[in-house]
Scaffold this active site. Structure first.
Site, PDB file in Angstrom:
ATOM      1  N   GLY A  42      13.546  -1.612   6.094  1.00  0.00           N
ATOM      2  CA  GLY A  42      12.135  -1.739   5.721  1.00  0.00           C
ATOM      3  C   GLY A  42      11.784  -3.221   5.766  1.00  0.00           C
ATOM      4  NE  ARG A 330      -1.916  -0.005  -7.077  1.00  0.00           N
ATOM      5  CZ  ARG A 330      -1.152  -0.320  -6.049  1.00  0.00           C
ATOM      6  NH1 ARG A 330       0.156  -0.219  -6.145  1.00  0.00           N
ATOM      7  NH2 ARG A 330      -1.690  -0.729  -4.926  1.00  0.00           N
TER       8      ARG A 330
HETATM    9  C1  LIG Z   1       1.711   5.152   0.765  1.00  0.00           C
HETATM   10  C2  LIG Z   1       2.110   3.796   0.295  1.00  0.00           C
HETATM   11  C3  LIG Z   1       1.260   2.714   0.443  1.00  0.00           C
HETATM   12  C4  LIG Z   1       1.634   1.443   0.026  1.00  0.00           C
HETATM   13  N1  LIG Z   1       0.765   0.414   0.200  1.00  0.00           N
HETATM   14  C5  LIG Z   1       1.136  -0.834  -0.172  1.00  0.00           C
HETATM   15  C6  LIG Z   1       0.260  -1.949   0.054  1.00  0.00           C
HETATM   16  O1  LIG Z   1      -0.845  -1.806   0.559  1.00  0.00           O
HETATM   17  N2  LIG Z   1       0.684  -3.173  -0.321  1.00  0.00           N
HETATM   18  C7  LIG Z   1       1.910  -3.381  -0.884  1.00  0.00           C
HETATM   19  O2  LIG Z   1       2.248  -4.515  -1.173  1.00  0.00           O
HETATM   20  N3  LIG Z   1       2.755  -2.344  -1.091  1.00  0.00           N
HETATM   21  C8  LIG Z   1       2.407  -1.083  -0.753  1.00  0.00           C
HETATM   22  N4  LIG Z   1       3.266  -0.034  -0.977  1.00  0.00           N
HETATM   23  C9  LIG Z   1       4.614  -0.297  -1.475  1.00  0.00           C
HETATM   24  C10 LIG Z   1       5.504  -0.819  -0.368  1.00  0.00           C
HETATM   25  O3  LIG Z   1       5.185  -0.186   0.838  1.00  0.00           O
HETATM   26  C11 LIG Z   1       6.980  -0.607  -0.621  1.00  0.00           C
HETATM   27  O4  LIG Z   1       7.313  -0.953  -1.908  1.00  0.00           O
HETATM   28  C12 LIG Z   1       7.818  -1.468   0.293  1.00  0.00           C
HETATM   29  O5  LIG Z   1       7.412  -1.281   1.623  1.00  0.00           O
HETATM   30  C13 LIG Z   1       9.296  -1.185   0.165  1.00  0.00           C
HETATM   31  O6  LIG Z   1       9.986  -1.899   1.152  1.00  0.00           O
HETATM   32  P1  LIG Z   1      11.547  -1.972   1.170  1.00  0.00           P
HETATM   33  O7  LIG Z   1      11.918  -2.791   2.354  1.00  0.00           O
HETATM   34  O8  LIG Z   1      12.052  -2.417  -0.139  1.00  0.00           O
HETATM   35  O9  LIG Z   1      12.067  -0.473   1.350  1.00  0.00           O
HETATM   36  P2  LIG Z   1      11.686   0.691   2.391  1.00  0.00           P
HETATM   37  O10 LIG Z   1      10.622   0.315   3.313  1.00  0.00           O
HETATM   38  O11 LIG Z   1      11.543   1.919   1.581  1.00  0.00           O
HETATM   39  O12 LIG Z   1      12.974   0.807   3.290  1.00  0.00           O
HETATM   40  C14 LIG Z   1      14.127   1.446   2.872  1.00  0.00           C
HETATM   41  C15 LIG Z   1      15.119   1.371   4.002  1.00  0.00           C
HETATM   42  O13 LIG Z   1      16.389   1.762   3.510  1.00  0.00           O
HETATM   43  C16 LIG Z   1      16.963   2.741   4.325  1.00  0.00           C
HETATM   44  N5  LIG Z   1      17.797   3.575   3.459  1.00  0.00           N
HETATM   45  C17 LIG Z   1      17.436   4.197   2.319  1.00  0.00           C
HETATM   46  N6  LIG Z   1      18.502   4.811   1.792  1.00  0.00           N
HETATM   47  C18 LIG Z   1      19.542   4.574   2.598  1.00  0.00           C
HETATM   48  C19 LIG Z   1      20.904   4.945   2.583  1.00  0.00           C
HETATM   49  N7  LIG Z   1      21.426   5.668   1.601  1.00  0.00           N
HETATM   50  N8  LIG Z   1      21.676   4.538   3.612  1.00  0.00           N
HETATM   51  C20 LIG Z   1      21.172   3.788   4.624  1.00  0.00           C
HETATM   52  N9  LIG Z   1      19.891   3.391   4.671  1.00  0.00           N
HETATM   53  C21 LIG Z   1      19.090   3.791   3.667  1.00  0.00           C
HETATM   54  C22 LIG Z   1      15.816   3.444   4.979  1.00  0.00           C
HETATM   55  O14 LIG Z   1      16.246   3.994   6.182  1.00  0.00           O
HETATM   56  C23 LIG Z   1      14.838   2.299   5.171  1.00  0.00           C
HETATM   57  O15 LIG Z   1      15.161   1.632   6.360  1.00  0.00           O
HETATM   58  C24 LIG Z   1       2.894   1.249  -0.570  1.00  0.00           C
HETATM   59  C25 LIG Z   1       3.755   2.328  -0.735  1.00  0.00           C
HETATM   60  C26 LIG Z   1       3.363   3.597  -0.340  1.00  0.00           C
HETATM   61  C27 LIG Z   1       4.271   4.754  -0.612  1.00  0.00           C
END
Ligand SMILES: Cc1cc2nc3c(=O)[nH]c(=O)nc-3n(C[C@H](O)[C@H](O)[C@H](O)COP(=O)(O)OP(=O)(O)OC[C@H]3O[C@@H](n4cnc5c(N)ncnc54)[C@H](O)[C@@H]3O)c2cc1C
Ligand code: SF4
Ligand code: FES
Lengths: 637, 260
Positions: A42, A330
């Site tokens: 992500g 929120r």
């Molecule tokens: C609908 C929606 C709208 C949003 N809008 C906003 C916004 O406008 N502004 C804002 O700031 N935030 C927003 N958020 C929040 C934000 O999108 C997320 O908090 C953020 O993108 C999380 O990013 P991350 O990289 O931490 O994890 P994620 O993007 O969730 O990535 C997780 C990664 O881990 C991998 N993974 C998971 N488990 C495993 C495993 N066991 N083994 C191997 N790989 C695994 C997945 O494949 C993925 O690649 C929104 C969230 C949602 C749900």
């Protein structure tokens, strides 16, 4: 356990600069000798993998989807914050820091939040450089909008697809490193275990989701960027594959879990229509800029919404919070929607919804004006509900959306396991008890682009890391125990499907550990979740085998972890005898129904340590100090 | 909530890439028109599993039309009968009681079947890897507002950047051409000043990789545009063709061959 947050000394605005200088460096020629595993692609994971690869580290990146570009971050709509102050409306790094600490209801770590605000501008610069098509003004400069109750315009956006565009930027940078050979990408792999050698994180066990094979990968450090655990409620706005497994397994290997009860319920989601519902769709928060939230004053009013006269409408946010109105944070908006529905004033078939009405905005801006701002959202709403929001008010209800809790990390983003770093939504550090809009994208990217590249070097330069090999006992044993769990799941051959169990878990969690929490409900959850878990291990049905693409087995494994985790979430919520941010304990509220913090007793991070199956967790506390953003009651009246 | 539709679903079942696939017929009753298409498939899977059968495999994740993971051909149409949406955004109200619905995977040599309707689209990642990026490392960027981008260019870049990489364009094309996907990325970056310096090398490398992956040629049938859930326009293909021609003529011998 004594928690060392390793916050550097000095004034808050100088801490990060000073820390970067004090961190030891890894010689450029030596970087390629270090292997870093990044789990998750992500925003946090992809940006980390790209930046570490650019520095010359040898990176292995993993994700569960078929392509790293599909991580859940892709779904973010609204935008990402930065303190550039382009609109000249008084923003600054300090104000962004201050707003984020206050928004988090004084339960975040000040030093981390300040660093986040410092990095925010660099993120925008870098993403523009990558070709992220942010919204622009006619003069060619970047545009900003105000978002989620902020009183300055600091949100950078890319239509309704900010997450996608930022993720594509990070993904493309990462793929550039794949081409250069510094990053090796492993898609359709799920992390099942973290492997420790001599107490340090030295590798992972993953399941190849296509062949079912268990693979061991060794490294000098492991970064977990696996996102949040909102799916513990079953229905949420998260992607279906979002899970707690990676961080939960690390937790069971010794990483403390901080503040699991801090969950965010987003106020503007499309309500549930029936039992078949598999996920909930968020309608961007920006809708509250022009939409007015109301319910009929009389329960079960049979009239069409447009026929209900003004005097018989209850604009509950505007009435209760005259200065912020529909733009309250929120948690406040969500809780109030729940309250009016609990009072029986809810609308729609299920009576668990409130109106979000654009009639006034249409009068003011015309249909075209409204469509220019929200056209794609209106279209999305209509596709899902078959109702035209230009003609009849939207119906919305809160849904699980984001999780502020996560693995405890120090200032370097390292968990309590040396060499195991945690980035993005998976860690706990920056949002306290409530995250402000447009700050999760910012945090994931700050962690990945601008924090981990420095702090991981400091770790390497100051640790002694012997060679490890994935054929040594620690790896073999970890793979064996993962395999045993899989075999056990496949052999139960019970009567209930994984989805049935997940839905039940969701009901227990949502009803008792959702927007309003009290002792009785929490105790109920604490007894029901383990009972459900026992039943799951006796009666779940997982058809198929391990040696193939078996999505049902994947879900069963994720649910097994959620069934353990759900109990900890409820226990943390029971422990925290106060209301703060997204954690609302009904026992702790003012006569007007506002959250009441208890700074005497709870101005700390609650970090839980795993002690073994069916044993109680141990609690460690990290006291929080507010030297700059002084403790005060949040008020949005 | 129970619904009021009875349906016959014919789904493509294929154990893995080696085995041959067949259609399996499943009867469903009580389907609600408010369900999404994927929720209908969930109901079908629950039913199959209760009958001790293995669930039908299909890719999905966000279920809101943005991750590009869902990929089903429904009654011959990638992403189904509705326009400008992915299959996860399709609702059962688009079907009638008594309908027979045929569900198949993306079919293309470059997208081998993993199981049932889940396919391997890693060819797309390799095309991006070949050049679908701006060569900028973290830390290199100038302050964001030092480079002005005319709004019109930025908007056009956005129209192209909206591609979710689902592959419906390939699935809908008789030649299984990936031109729309590649053109979208090439155009997104070449409209922007940040992408211009590498514009020629990019288009050449990406097209070369596309050919290597075994995607077919474009013969201007435009089925891709019709099936694209994000409305990516075939005008980008024309733009890419122009860029490709220019680049091969002006650039190929000069830089590309020596730089690799
Ligand atoms: C609908 C929606 C709208 C949003 N809008 C906003 C916004 O406008 N502004 C804002 O700031 N935030 C927003 N958020 C929040 C934000 O999108 C997320 O908090 C953020 O993108 C999380 O990013 P991350 O990289 O931490 O994890 P994620 O993007 O969730 O990535 C997780 C990664 O881990 C991998 N993974 C998971 N488990 C495993 C495993 N066991 N083994 C191997 N790989 C695994 C997945 O494949 C993925 O690649 C929104 C969230 C949602 C749900
Ligand atoms: S161009 Fe359209 S159909 Fe093709 S991959 Fe992109 S979004 Fe999908
Ligand atoms: S499941 Fe993400 S686009 Fe359909």
């Amino acid at each position: 356990m004594k928690l060392e947050s390793n916050i550097p000394g000095g004034p808050i605005a100088e801490k990060w600069t000073r820390h970067k200088f004090e961190l030891k460096l890894v010689n450029p020629a030596n970087k390629r000798k270090f292997t870093v595993i990044v789990v998750g692609t992500g925003l946090a994971g992809a940006s980390a993998a790209a930046s570490l690869g650019e520095l010359g580290y040898n990176v292995k990146a993993f994700c569960i989807q078929d392509s790293p570009r599909r991580a859940h971050s892709i779904a973010a709509q609204g935008g990402t914050n930065a303190a550039h102050n382009y609109p000249n409306d008084g923003d600054s790094v300090y104000r962004l820091f201050y707003d984020t600490v206050k928004g988090g209801d004084f339960r975040a770590r000040e030093a981390n939040v300040h660093r986040l605000a410092e990095c925010s501008n660099l993120i925008i610069d870098h993403c523009v450089g990558q070709g992220v098509p942010f919204g622009r003004e006619y003069g060619g400069l970047l545009d900003n909008r105000s978002f989620g109750g902020a009183q300055v315009s600091r949100t950078f956006y890319a239509r309704g697809q900010t997450g996608q565009q930022l993720l594509l930027g990070a993904y493309q940078s990462m793929m550039r490193q794949v081409a250069k050979g510094t990053v090796k990408m492993f898609p359709r792999r799920e992390m099942l275990d973290l492997v420790l050698v001599d107490g340090k994180a030295r590798g992972i066990v993953v399941r190849n989701l296509i062949s079912g094979e268990l693979e061991c990968h060794e490294a000098d450090a492991v970064c977990l960027a696996t996102g949040g655990y909102g799916n513990v409620f079953y229905l949420s706005t998260n992607a279906k594959g979002s899970n707690v497994s990676a961080i939960w397994r690390a937790h069971k290997k010794g990483a403390l879990f901080a503040n699991p009860c801090y969950t965010q319920i987003h106020p503007t989601c499309i309500p549930v229509t029936g039992d078949h519902q598999s996920k909930l769709t968020l309608m961007s928060e920006s809708l509250r800029n022009d939409g007015r939230v109301w319910v009929p004053r009389n329960a079960d009013d049979p009239r069409k919404p447009s026929d209900i006269p003004e005097a018989e409408r209850y604009y509950f946010l505007e009435e209760k919070y005259p200065s912020f109105g529909n733009l309250v944070p929120r948690d406040v908006a969500s809780r109030n929607a729940k309250m009016v529905c609990d009072e029986g004033l809810g609308v729609g078939g299920s009576k668990r919804a409130v109106f979000l009405d654009f009639a006034d905005a249409i009068k003011r801006l015309g249909e075209n004006g409204v469509s220019a701002r929200y056209g794609n959202l209106f279209q999305m709403y209509e596709k899902i509900t078959d109702e035209n929001p230009y003609k009849t008010p939207m119906r919305i209800y809160p849904a699980s959306h984001y999780t502020m809790g996560g693995l405890w990390v120090d200032y370097n983003l390292m968990s309590t396991i040396p060499g195991c770093f945690v980035l993005g939504e998976a860690n706990f550090s920056d949002h306290g008890a409530n995250r402000l809009g447009a700050s999760a994208l910012m945090q994931g990217l700050a962690d990945g682009y601008f924090v981990i590249p420095y702090t991981i070097g400091g770790y390497f330069a100051s640790s002694k890391l012997d060679k490890v090999n994935s054929s040594q006992a620690e790896f073999v044993d970890a793979a064996k125990s993962s395999k045993a769990q899989i075999d056990r799941l496949l052999s139960i051959n019970g009567k209930k499907t994984v989805t049935e169990f997940h839905r039940e878990l969701g009901h227990v969690m949502w009803d008792n550990v959702g927007m309003g929490r009290n002792k009785t409900g929490l105790e109920k959850a604490i007894s029901e979740v383990p009972a459900l878990r026992d039943e799951f291990w006796k009666n779940v049905k997982v058809p198929g085998d391990n040696a193939s693409f078996n999505q049902n087995l994947e879900s069963a494994m994720r649910l097994a972890d959620l069934l353990e985790f759900g109990e900890l979430l409820a226990r943390d919520a029971l422990y925290r005898e106060e209301s703060c941010g997204g954690h609302f304990r009904e026992e702790h509220q003012t006569p007007e129904g506002e959250a009441m913090r208890d700074d005497e007793k709870f101005c700390h991070v609650a970090a839980w340590e795993w002690k073994g199956d069916n044993k109680k967790h141990d609690l460690s506390k990290e006291d929080l100090k507010f030297e700059y953003a002084h403790l005060m009651t949040r008020s949005y009246k | 909530m129970s619904g009021n539709m009875n349906l016959t679903i014919k789904v493509w079942r294929q154990k893995n890439i080696q085995s041959r696939g067949v259609f399996e017929t499943v009867k469903l009753s009580d389907i609600s028109p408010d369900m999404s298409f994927l929720e209908m498939l969930d109901v079908m899977n629950e039913q199959l599993m209760r009958e001790n059968k293995e669930a039908f495999a299909f890719d999905h994740d966000c279920r809101e039309g943005i991750c590009g993971m869902c990929s089903l051909v429904i009654n011959g149409l990638p992403h189904g009968p509705d326009n400008l949406i992915t299959v996860c955004q399709l609702h059962m109200r688009k079907f009638k009681d008594g309908d027979t619905i045929v569900v198949e995977p993306w079919r293309a040599a470059a997208f081998p079947v993993i199981r049932d309707c889940a396919v391997d689209r890693s060819a797309f990642d390799r095309i991006i890897q070949a050049g679908g990026f701006v060569s900028i490392s973290t830390g290199n960027a100038p302050p964001a507002n030092t480079v002005l981008v005319p709004k019109a260019d930025s908007e056009r870049a956005f129209d192209a950047a909206a591609c979710i990489g689902c592959g419906a364009c390939v699935a809908s094309c008789k030649n299984a051409s990936a031109m729309l996907f590649v053109a979208a990325k090439v155009s997104h970056l070449s409209y922007l000043p940040q992408g211009k310096p590498e514009k020629q090398k990019r288009v050449l490398s990406m097209v070369e990789q596309m050919d290597k992956e075994g995607f077919g040629n474009c013969t201007n049938l435009y089925e891709c545009e019709a099936s694209c859930p994000k409305g990516i326009s075939v005008e980008f293909i024309a733009k890419m063709n122009r860029e490709y021609l220019c680049s091969s003529a002006l650039y190929a011998e000069r830089v590309y061959s020596t730089e690799g």
